[in-house]
Write a protein that holds these residues in place. Structure first.
Motif, short mmCIF file in Angstrom:
data_model
loop_
_atom_site.label_atom_id
_atom_site.label_comp_id
_atom_site.label_asym_id
_atom_site.label_seq_id
_atom_site.Cartn_x
_atom_site.Cartn_y
_atom_site.Cartn_z
N VAL A 1 0.84 -1.20 0.00
CA VAL A 1 0.00 0.00 0.00
C VAL A 1 0.88 1.26 0.00
O VAL A 1 0.62 2.22 -0.74
CB VAL A 1 -0.95 0.01 1.22
N VAL A 2 1.93 1.24 0.81
CA VAL A 2 2.87 2.38 0.86
C VAL A 2 3.55 2.55 -0.49
O VAL A 2 3.69 3.66 -1.00
CB VAL A 2 3.92 2.17 1.97
N ALA A 3 3.96 1.44 -1.09
CA ALA A 3 4.68 1.50 -2.38
C ALA A 3 3.83 2.14 -3.47
O ALA A 3 4.29 3.03 -4.19
CB ALA A 3 5.12 0.11 -2.79
N VAL A 4 2.57 1.71 -3.59
CA VAL A 4 1.73 2.24 -4.67
C VAL A 4 1.21 3.64 -4.36
O VAL A 4 0.87 4.41 -5.26
CB VAL A 4 0.54 1.30 -4.98
N ALA A 5 1.16 4.00 -3.07
CA ALA A 5 0.66 5.33 -2.69
C ALA A 5 1.61 6.44 -3.13
O ALA A 5 1.19 7.59 -3.26
CB ALA A 5 0.45 5.40 -1.18
N GLY A 6 2.85 6.10 -3.39
CA GLY A 6 3.83 7.11 -3.78
C GLY A 6 3.74 7.50 -5.24
O GLY A 6 4.45 8.42 -5.68
N ALA A 7 2.90 6.83 -6.01
CA ALA A 7 2.70 7.14 -7.44
C ALA A 7 4.00 7.15 -8.23
O ALA A 7 4.18 7.93 -9.15
CB ALA A 7 1.98 8.49 -7.59
N ALA A 8 4.93 6.28 -7.85
CA ALA A 8 6.21 6.18 -8.56
C ALA A 8 6.12 5.03 -9.56
O ALA A 8 5.10 4.36 -9.68
CB ALA A 8 7.34 5.95 -7.57
N SER A 9 7.20 4.81 -10.29
CA SER A 9 7.26 3.67 -11.20
C SER A 9 8.66 3.09 -11.15
O SER A 9 9.61 3.73 -10.67
CB SER A 9 6.91 4.08 -12.63
N GLY A 10 8.81 1.86 -11.64
CA GLY A 10 10.09 1.20 -11.56
C GLY A 10 10.30 0.53 -10.22
O GLY A 10 9.34 0.19 -9.51
N GLY B 1 0.41 1.69 -11.89
CA GLY B 1 -0.36 1.57 -10.65
C GLY B 1 -0.41 0.18 -10.07
O GLY B 1 -1.02 -0.04 -9.02
N ASN B 2 0.23 -0.79 -10.73
CA ASN B 2 0.27 -2.16 -10.22
C ASN B 2 1.64 -2.46 -9.62
O ASN B 2 2.67 -1.98 -10.13
CB ASN B 2 -0.02 -3.16 -11.35
N ALA B 3 1.65 -3.24 -8.56
CA ALA B 3 2.90 -3.56 -7.88
C ALA B 3 3.20 -5.06 -7.96
O ALA B 3 2.35 -5.87 -7.62
CB ALA B 3 2.82 -3.13 -6.41
N ARG B 4 4.40 -5.37 -8.43
CA ARG B 4 4.85 -6.77 -8.44
C ARG B 4 5.85 -6.95 -7.31
O ARG B 4 6.88 -6.29 -7.27
CB ARG B 4 5.48 -7.11 -9.78
N LEU B 5 5.52 -7.84 -6.39
CA LEU B 5 6.39 -8.08 -5.23
C LEU B 5 7.68 -8.74 -5.65
O LEU B 5 7.68 -9.78 -6.31
CB LEU B 5 5.66 -8.95 -4.20
N LEU B 6 8.80 -8.15 -5.24
CA LEU B 6 10.11 -8.76 -5.46
C LEU B 6 10.62 -9.40 -4.17
O LEU B 6 11.18 -10.49 -4.19
CB LEU B 6 11.12 -7.71 -5.95
N ASN B 7 10.38 -8.69 -3.04
CA ASN B 7 10.89 -9.21 -1.77
C ASN B 7 10.33 -8.40 -0.61
O ASN B 7 10.13 -7.19 -0.73
CB ASN B 7 12.42 -9.13 -1.77
N ARG C 1 8.77 10.76 2.46
CA ARG C 1 7.73 10.44 3.43
C ARG C 1 6.37 10.74 2.82
O ARG C 1 6.15 11.80 2.23
CB ARG C 1 7.90 11.26 4.71
N ILE C 2 5.46 9.78 2.93
CA ILE C 2 4.10 9.97 2.43
C ILE C 2 3.13 9.93 3.60
O ILE C 2 3.46 9.46 4.69
CB ILE C 2 3.72 8.90 1.39
N GLU C 3 1.94 10.43 3.37
CA GLU C 3 0.91 10.40 4.40
C GLU C 3 0.42 8.96 4.60
O GLU C 3 0.49 8.13 3.69
CB GLU C 3 -0.27 11.29 4.02
N VAL C 4 -0.09 8.68 5.79
CA VAL C 4 -0.61 7.35 6.08
C VAL C 4 -1.77 7.06 5.13
O VAL C 4 -2.73 7.82 5.07
CB VAL C 4 -1.10 7.25 7.54
N PRO C 5 -1.68 5.99 4.34
CA PRO C 5 -2.75 5.67 3.39
C PRO C 5 -4.05 5.34 4.12
O PRO C 5 -4.05 4.65 5.14
CB PRO C 5 -2.23 4.45 2.64
N GLY C 6 -5.16 5.84 3.62
CA GLY C 6 -6.45 5.55 4.21
C GLY C 6 -7.10 4.33 3.58
O GLY C 6 -6.49 3.61 2.79
#
Length: 258
Positions: A136-145, A168-174, A212-217
């Motif tokens: 959730v934290v990873a995708v909330a940052g609106a980054a890529s790569g 907007g999709n996240a593939r878990l690496l670790n 730092r991002i805000e706590v995702p709701g």
């Protein structure tokens, strides 16, 4: 008065009447009602969200989100669910699926929250979608790569999730637990997102930049969970387990004694 595994009074759980079979009809063209819970931290939340079947993954509407005070999850969670449903004139059988933050985080909070959702899902015969707070934290940052999501784990350690983000999709690496120094060494070659201000302060001292991002709701949790549900990712109650990453003290000390 009996007590369920979540610590909730037994009648709070048993009062919900089950349908006959587990139901999940992704092909339906009617809105799906999602119950979204997070008891992974010092404070938690429960929410109702609506997703239209066949809609794009980002089309989620949070009907209402209610905060839960830390330390009282077992007493609050089920009554708040019942109150939310009644307030918005829903029946318990209207719930299409449960989306739950499964960790990492507080051992007690996760155990209580997941036990309650397991009981409700068993009674209502609805699927559960577990969501990692790190994702959730990873995708909330609106980054890529390549992105690292970091959460303070205490004891000079950090929960770290490594993801590959695309559209907007996240593939878990670790996902792993690292000492702070090892985390800093790993983080130098990646975009790093965190919720923890003091982790950012520590990083500055190590000449490392963290965002730092805000706590995702509940909306962000619901989005991640809805994407998984549409992809066919869901669990039955007996399959659901907490994503602790770190072993509990009881497990650690038991290993040492043996």
């Amino acid at each position: 008065m009996g007590t369920a595994a979540c610590g909730c009074p037994a009648e709070q759980i048993s009062a919900l009447n089950p349908p006959i079979i587990y139901e999940l009809n992704i092909q339906a063209k009617i809105p799906m009602l999602l119950l979204v819970t997070d008891t992974s931290g010092k404070h938690g939340s429960v929410a109702l969200a609506r997703a239209a079947e066949g809609a794009k993954p980002n089309q989620i509407h949070v009907i209402e989100e209610v905060p839960l005070a830390g330390g009282t999850f077992s007493a609050q969670l089920v009554p708040q669910i019942a109150e939310l449903l009644a307030k918005h004139r829903f029946n318990k059988t209207d719930i299409g699926a449960f989306i739950v933050v499964s960790g990492p985080g507080s051992f007690t909070g996760l155990r209580v929250g997941l036990a309650a959702i397991k009981a409700l899902a068993e009674i209502l015969h609805k699927p559960i979608v577990p969501v990692s707070l790190l994702e959730v934290v990873a995708v909330a940052g609106a980054a890529s790569g390549r992105v690292l999501a970091a959460l303070d784990a205490g004891r000079n350690e950090v929960y770290v999730g490594e993801y590959e983000l695309s559209a907007g999709n996240a593939r878990l690496l670790n996902e792993q637990l690292l000492p702070v120094d090892e985390f800093f060494a790993t983080a130098r070659s990646a975009t790093v997102l965190t919720l923890d201000e003091h982790l950012v302060a520590k990083a500055v001292g190590a000449n490392l930049s963290l965002t730092r991002i805000e706590v995702p709701g509940a909306a962000r949790v619901a989005l991640v969970g809805w994407q998984k549900l549409q992809a066919g990712v869901s669990l039955t109650p007996d399959q659901l387990d907490a994503n602790y990453i770190r072993r509990s003290d009881a497990e650690i000390f038991s290993k040492v004694k043996s």
